[in-house]
Design a protein around this motif. Structure first.
Motif, PDB file in Angstrom:
ATOM      1  N   LYS A 134      42.742  35.092  36.288  1.00 45.37           N
ATOM      2  CA  LYS A 134      43.981  34.314  36.319  1.00 45.37           C
ATOM      3  C   LYS A 134      44.128  33.666  37.689  1.00 45.37           C
ATOM      4  CE  LYS A 134      46.713  36.961  32.951  1.00 45.37           C
ATOM      5  NZ  LYS A 134      46.980  35.847  32.019  1.00 45.37           N
ATOM      6  N   PHE A 135      44.673  32.452  37.686  1.00 46.69           N
ATOM      7  CA  PHE A 135      44.868  31.716  38.927  1.00 46.69           C
ATOM      8  C   PHE A 135      46.274  31.130  38.949  1.00 46.69           C
ATOM      9  CE2 PHE A 135      40.495  31.485  37.560  1.00 46.69           C
ATOM     10  CZ  PHE A 135      39.768  31.807  38.703  1.00 46.69           C
ATOM     11  N   SER A 136      46.963  31.297  40.056  1.00 43.89           N
ATOM     12  CA  SER A 136      48.207  30.557  40.236  1.00 43.89           C
ATOM     13  C   SER A 136      47.833  29.146  40.673  1.00 43.89           C
ATOM     14  CB  SER A 136      49.107  31.242  41.274  1.00 43.89           C
ATOM     15  OG  SER A 136      48.462  31.331  42.530  1.00 43.89           O
ATOM     16  N   ILE A 137      48.624  28.188  40.297  1.00 47.48           N
ATOM     17  CA  ILE A 137      48.212  26.791  40.485  1.00 47.48           C
ATOM     18  C   ILE A 137      49.442  25.937  40.771  1.00 47.48           C
ATOM     19  CG2 ILE A 137      48.298  26.314  37.995  1.00 47.48           C
ATOM     20  CD1 ILE A 137      45.775  24.600  38.379  1.00 47.48           C
ATOM     21  N   GLU A 138      49.324  25.056  41.751  1.00 47.13           N
ATOM     22  CA  GLU A 138      50.408  24.137  42.097  1.00 47.13           C
ATOM     23  C   GLU A 138      50.426  22.954  41.121  1.00 47.13           C
ATOM     24  OE1 GLU A 138      52.562  24.317  44.791  1.00 47.13           O
ATOM     25  OE2 GLU A 138      51.778  26.274  45.413  1.00 47.13           O
ATOM     26  N   ALA A 139      51.553  22.256  41.076  1.00 48.88           N
ATOM     27  CA  ALA A 139      51.688  21.130  40.135  1.00 48.88           C
ATOM     28  C   ALA A 139      50.648  20.043  40.407  1.00 48.88           C
ATOM     29  CB  ALA A 139      53.101  20.555  40.232  1.00 48.88           C
ATOM     30  N   HIS A 140      50.419  19.710  41.695  1.00 47.14           N
ATOM     31  CA  HIS A 140      49.455  18.645  41.989  1.00 47.14           C
ATOM     32  C   HIS A 140      48.030  19.098  41.658  1.00 47.14           C
ATOM     33  CE1 HIS A 140      49.171  21.009  45.719  1.00 47.14           C
ATOM     34  NE2 HIS A 140      47.973  20.494  45.855  1.00 47.14           N
ATOM     35  N   THR A 141      47.747  20.412  41.806  1.00 50.72           N
ATOM     36  CA  THR A 141      46.431  20.924  41.443  1.00 50.72           C
ATOM     37  C   THR A 141      46.231  20.863  39.933  1.00 50.72           C
ATOM     38  OG1 THR A 141      46.511  22.416  43.354  1.00 50.72           O
ATOM     39  CG2 THR A 141      44.849  22.871  41.684  1.00 50.72           C
ATOM     40  N   ASP A 176      36.660  22.027  44.783  1.00 49.66           N
ATOM     41  CA  ASP A 176      37.552  20.857  44.778  1.00 49.66           C
ATOM     42  C   ASP A 176      39.023  21.227  44.621  1.00 49.66           C
ATOM     43  OD1 ASP A 176      35.139  19.164  44.531  1.00 49.66           O
ATOM     44  OD2 ASP A 176      35.090  19.936  42.485  1.00 49.66           O
ATOM     45  N   LEU A 177      39.285  22.334  43.937  1.00 49.80           N
ATOM     46  CA  LEU A 177      40.653  22.670  43.545  1.00 49.80           C
ATOM     47  C   LEU A 177      41.109  23.976  44.177  1.00 49.80           C
ATOM     48  CD1 LEU A 177      40.303  21.967  39.721  1.00 49.80           C
ATOM     49  CD2 LEU A 177      41.189  20.401  41.459  1.00 49.80           C
ATOM     50  N   ALA A 178      42.386  24.040  44.483  1.00 51.17           N
ATOM     51  CA  ALA A 178      42.972  25.275  45.018  1.00 51.17           C
ATOM     52  C   ALA A 178      43.349  26.191  43.858  1.00 51.17           C
ATOM     53  CB  ALA A 178      44.198  24.958  45.870  1.00 51.17           C
ATOM     54  N   LEU A 179      42.354  26.885  43.318  1.00 48.30           N
ATOM     55  CA  LEU A 179      42.578  27.854  42.248  1.00 48.30           C
ATOM     56  C   LEU A 179      42.767  29.215  42.912  1.00 48.30           C
ATOM     57  CD1 LEU A 179      39.844  26.722  39.684  1.00 48.30           C
ATOM     58  CD2 LEU A 179      42.214  25.926  39.933  1.00 48.30           C
ATOM     59  N   ILE A 180      44.012  29.636  43.067  1.00 46.89           N
ATOM     60  CA  ILE A 180      44.329  30.846  43.825  1.00 46.89           C
ATOM     61  C   ILE A 180      44.271  32.046  42.892  1.00 46.89           C
ATOM     62  CG2 ILE A 180      45.952  31.958  45.372  1.00 46.89           C
ATOM     63  CD1 ILE A 180      44.865  29.306  46.418  1.00 46.89           C
ATOM     64  N   LEU A 181      43.221  32.834  43.029  1.00 52.32           N
ATOM     65  CA  LEU A 181      43.050  34.025  42.198  1.00 52.32           C
ATOM     66  C   LEU A 181      44.291  34.903  42.284  1.00 52.32           C
ATOM     67  CD1 LEU A 181      40.695  35.157  40.482  1.00 52.32           C
ATOM     68  CD2 LEU A 181      40.012  36.474  42.490  1.00 52.32           C
ATOM     69  N   SER A 182      44.772  35.372  41.126  1.00 54.61           N
ATOM     70  CA  SER A 182      46.024  36.127  41.112  1.00 54.61           C
ATOM     71  C   SER A 182      45.882  37.426  40.334  1.00 54.61           C
ATOM     72  CB  SER A 182      47.139  35.291  40.476  1.00 54.61           C
ATOM     73  OG  SER A 182      48.339  36.044  40.362  1.00 54.61           O
ATOM     74  N   PRO A 183      46.432  38.529  40.868  1.00 57.43           N
ATOM     75  CA  PRO A 183      46.438  39.792  40.138  1.00 57.43           C
ATOM     76  C   PRO A 183      47.648  39.940  39.221  1.00 57.43           C
ATOM     77  CG  PRO A 183      47.321  40.152  42.322  1.00 57.43           C
ATOM     78  CD  PRO A 183      46.977  38.683  42.235  1.00 57.43           C
ATOM     79  N   VAL A 184      48.504  38.913  39.159  1.00 56.06           N
ATOM     80  CA  VAL A 184      49.789  39.015  38.456  1.00 56.06           C
ATOM     81  C   VAL A 184      49.712  38.258  37.135  1.00 56.06           C
ATOM     82  CG1 VAL A 184      52.281  38.687  38.636  1.00 56.06           C
ATOM     83  CG2 VAL A 184      50.914  39.071  40.719  1.00 56.06           C
ATOM     84  N   ASN A 185      50.029  38.941  36.028  1.00 56.69           N
ATOM     85  CA  ASN A 185      50.034  38.266  34.733  1.00 56.69           C
ATOM     86  C   ASN A 185      51.435  37.797  34.364  1.00 56.69           C
ATOM     87  OD1 ASN A 185      51.442  40.520  33.543  1.00 56.69           O
ATOM     88  ND2 ASN A 185      49.475  41.572  33.304  1.00 56.69           N
ATOM     89  N   LYS A 186      51.532  37.121  33.220  1.00 61.49           N
ATOM     90  CA  LYS A 186      52.824  36.548  32.827  1.00 61.49           C
ATOM     91  C   LYS A 186      53.889  37.614  32.621  1.00 61.49           C
ATOM     92  CE  LYS A 186      50.880  32.535  30.374  1.00 61.49           C
ATOM     93  NZ  LYS A 186      49.452  32.926  30.467  1.00 61.49           N
ATOM     94  N   ALA A 187      53.498  38.723  31.988  1.00 63.26           N
ATOM     95  CA  ALA A 187      54.476  39.792  31.742  1.00 63.26           C
ATOM     96  C   ALA A 187      55.019  40.349  33.056  1.00 63.26           C
ATOM     97  CB  ALA A 187      53.829  40.912  30.922  1.00 63.26           C
ATOM     98  N   GLN A 188      54.157  40.498  34.051  1.00 58.26           N
ATOM     99  CA  GLN A 188      54.605  41.008  35.343  1.00 58.26           C
ATOM    100  C   GLN A 188      55.539  40.014  36.036  1.00 58.26           C
ATOM    101  OE1 GLN A 188      50.609  41.631  36.758  1.00 58.26           O
ATOM    102  NE2 GLN A 188      50.791  43.855  36.641  1.00 58.26           N
ATOM    103  N   ARG A 189      55.243  38.744  35.911  1.00 64.28           N
ATOM    104  CA  ARG A 189      56.115  37.730  36.518  1.00 64.28           C
ATOM    105  C   ARG A 189      57.487  37.731  35.842  1.00 64.28           C
ATOM    106  NH1 ARG A 189      53.631  34.592  40.058  1.00 64.28           N
ATOM    107  NH2 ARG A 189      51.346  34.480  40.016  1.00 64.28           N
ATOM    108  N   ALA A 190      57.472  37.792  34.512  1.00 62.06           N
ATOM    109  CA  ALA A 190      58.748  37.797  33.793  1.00 62.06           C
ATOM    110  C   ALA A 190      59.525  39.080  34.070  1.00 62.06           C
ATOM    111  CB  ALA A 190      58.506  37.633  32.298  1.00 62.06           C
TER     112      ALA A 190
END
Length: 530
Positions: free
Chosen positions: A8-15, A207-221
């Motif tokens: 999973k990667f967190s991603i900015e809008a422009h990315t 090319d892209l800022a794909l920031i590896l993330s340990p957090v899934n959707k359920a954890q964010r919610a």
């Protein structure tokens, strides 16, 4: 049961916009499929499912209702440390029964038939709940609503699904509806080799800022529902002296990388000194672990990581300096000194935020995640790999006790040398004598060595022979106190030097900082003799 394995990667809008035009997706992938998804997550009021590593969700897509149970073993119950990033978990999924209750804006109610199946066919049944008890206690706790654009990529013969999800997490707190933006990219292995997911991610991260993330959707919610930000993983527990070096390395590196990802996200989205401080703490621990692993790893890998971690430390350290300097100054009306430091902090913080959102930082997290996973392989597995891979992870089956003896004794020896070299300098400083740059350097070296010795004793002291561990126990406390007082001196001295060179300091401020520096050194001298 299927086993879901994904990055999973967190991603900015422009990315995300750049991703849509990336050549890998436009040249190697099948045409994308886009759909709207709405998901409701359920749990008991005492969060019994979450505590057991279980997720129960009901998803609506294109008029279809899908029931899913996911199970991630908790740490210490079979979950590999590298799962902080690879999100490997059991997954049970089926088409849910038709809804009998549906309100506008809500996902559907749970049917008894689906709950019965969840209790009998998934680990949900291990909670010991009866159907009526489960149905009575389950309640919606949070949800997600997002648009998913998905591609299937054939990468080196493996089938990998890339899913770009953009929408919101939703929750209700004290009767108030809450939402938070959701933007992430998932790479899920459909068939083939797991290593190819890492390879594809690395290719796109050029090319892209794909920031590896340990957090899934359920954890964010869940964090939204609790009124808190996402949480970093806690420090790993002490390991037995017989633990293989490879297993320890996997745990330490993967935990630290996951912590870095969370603190970097908080730095990018907020303005808190605590996030910057914790980011630096994790970097420092990683640099220490890198020193321990150097005898067991490929020298080129160690050199690359050392350079990248040093770069990150310098950027974060510059911001942390300004935070500390502002804390050193008395609370008063804005002075010229305050204005200059605040202006510098804003510039440096912008640079740090740009870094943690950059492809360079993304590549560091990717490299750490994959390096950690490689340490988890046994030495026998390594023999089947190519020469470069064998060199990258040599000696990982050695016992932790062996590493502890080498690392702690080396740090102890260097600390004793730094302590001996600083004695005369401490006496001069306590008497108020202005130190030369060389003399101040000796105190700085003692501070660094005290910090390194403390970290080594914290993580590795228990793996030493009992007699040696007991003998060094008091040294850990001494090193910690020395680090604190010498750190206070270092902060005051840096501000004094910087302020004098820039013309920021008035006579009273200079005198106050000088007195503070001398007092800190007097405390350090007393602690060192204790």
């Amino acid at each position: 049961m299927g086993v879901e394995r994904e990055l999973k990667f967190s991603i900015e809008a422009h990315t995300a916009r750049q991703l849509l035009d990336h050549p890998i997706l436009n040249l190697l992938a099948a045409p994308p499929v886009t759909q709207e998804l709405a998901t409701q997550y359920f749990d008991t009021p005492d969060a019994r499912l979450a505590a057991a590593g279980l997720v129960l969700r009901l998803r609506r897509a294109a008029g279809q209702r899908v029931m899913t149970v996911k199970f991630t073993p908790l740490r210490g119950e079979g979950q590999g440390p590298a799962d902080a990033f690879s999100h490997s978990r059991g997954e049970w999924e089926w088409e849910a029964a038709p809804a009998t209750l549906e309100d506008a804006g809500e996902v559907h109610a749970l049917a008894d038939a689906d709950l019965q199946r969840a209790l009998h066919d998934t680990p949900l049944g291990s909670l010991g709940l009866e159907l009526h008890e489960l149905g009575r206690n389950l309640q919606p706790v949070f949800g997600t609503v997002f648009a998913r654009t998905a591609w299937i990529v054939d990468w080196a013969g493996s089938q990998i699904e890339l899913a770009l999800d953009r929408g919101a997490c939703t929750a209700v707190q004290a009767g108030q509806a809450l939402s938070a933006p959701l933007a992430e990219l998932e790479m899920e292995l459909l068939s083939g080799q797991w290593a190819h997911c890492w390879d594809l991610a690395w290719a796109m991260a050029q090319d892209l800022a794909l920031i590896l993330s340990p957090v899934n959707k359920a954890q964010r919610a869940a964090a939204l529902a609790a009124g808190k930000g996402v949480q970093a993983l806690p420090e790993p527990p002490s390991l037995a002296s017989a633990t293989p070096v490879g297993q320890a390395a996997q745990l330490w590196v993967s935990t630290a990388a996951a912590q870095l990802a969370v603190w970097a996200e908080l730095i990018g989205n907020s303005d808190t000194a605590r996030a910057v401080h914790q980011f630096r703490v994790v970097l420092r621990r990683l640099r220490t672990v890198l020193r321990w692993l150097a005898p067991y790893a490929d020298v080129r890998s160690v050199r690359w990581f050392a350079g990248e971690l040093r770069w990150a430390m310098q950027i974060a350290g510059a911001v942390r300096d300004t935070d500390v300097w502002l804390d050193l100054l008395p609370v008063q009306t804005q002075t010229r000194l305050h204005v200059h430091i605040e202006a510098r902090r804003m510039r440096l913080r912008a640079a740090l935020q740009a870094y943690v959102r950059s492809p360079r930082f993304a590549r560091l997290l990717l490299a750490l995640g994959r390096w950690a996973e490689g340490w988890g392989r046994s030495q026998s597995d390594a023999r089947t790999r190519g020469g470069a891979q064998r060199r990258a992870y040599r000696g990982q089956d050695a016992a932790l006790a062996q590493m502890a003896k080498h690392a702690v004794r080396q740090d102890h020896r260097r600390w004793r040398k730094a302590w001996a070299a600083s004695q005369d300098v401490l006496q001069l400083a306590v008497q108020g004598v202005q130190l030369t740059a060389k003399e101040a350097g000796k105190l700085h070296a003692l501070r660094i060595q005290s910090k390194r010795l403390r970290l080594s004793l914290e993580r590795l002291g228990h793996a030493l022979p009992d007699a040696e561990a007991k003998e060094l126990h008091h040294l850990r406390q001494k090193a910690e106190v020395l680090q604190t007082h010498l750190g206070d001196w270092h902060d005051a001295q840096r501000l004094l030097l910087e302020g004098s060179e820039q013309g920021w300091l008035g006579p009273d401020q200079a005198e106050s900082l000088t007195a503070r520096a001398v007092q800190s050194l007097a405390q350090a001298s007393g602690a060192g003799k204790g």
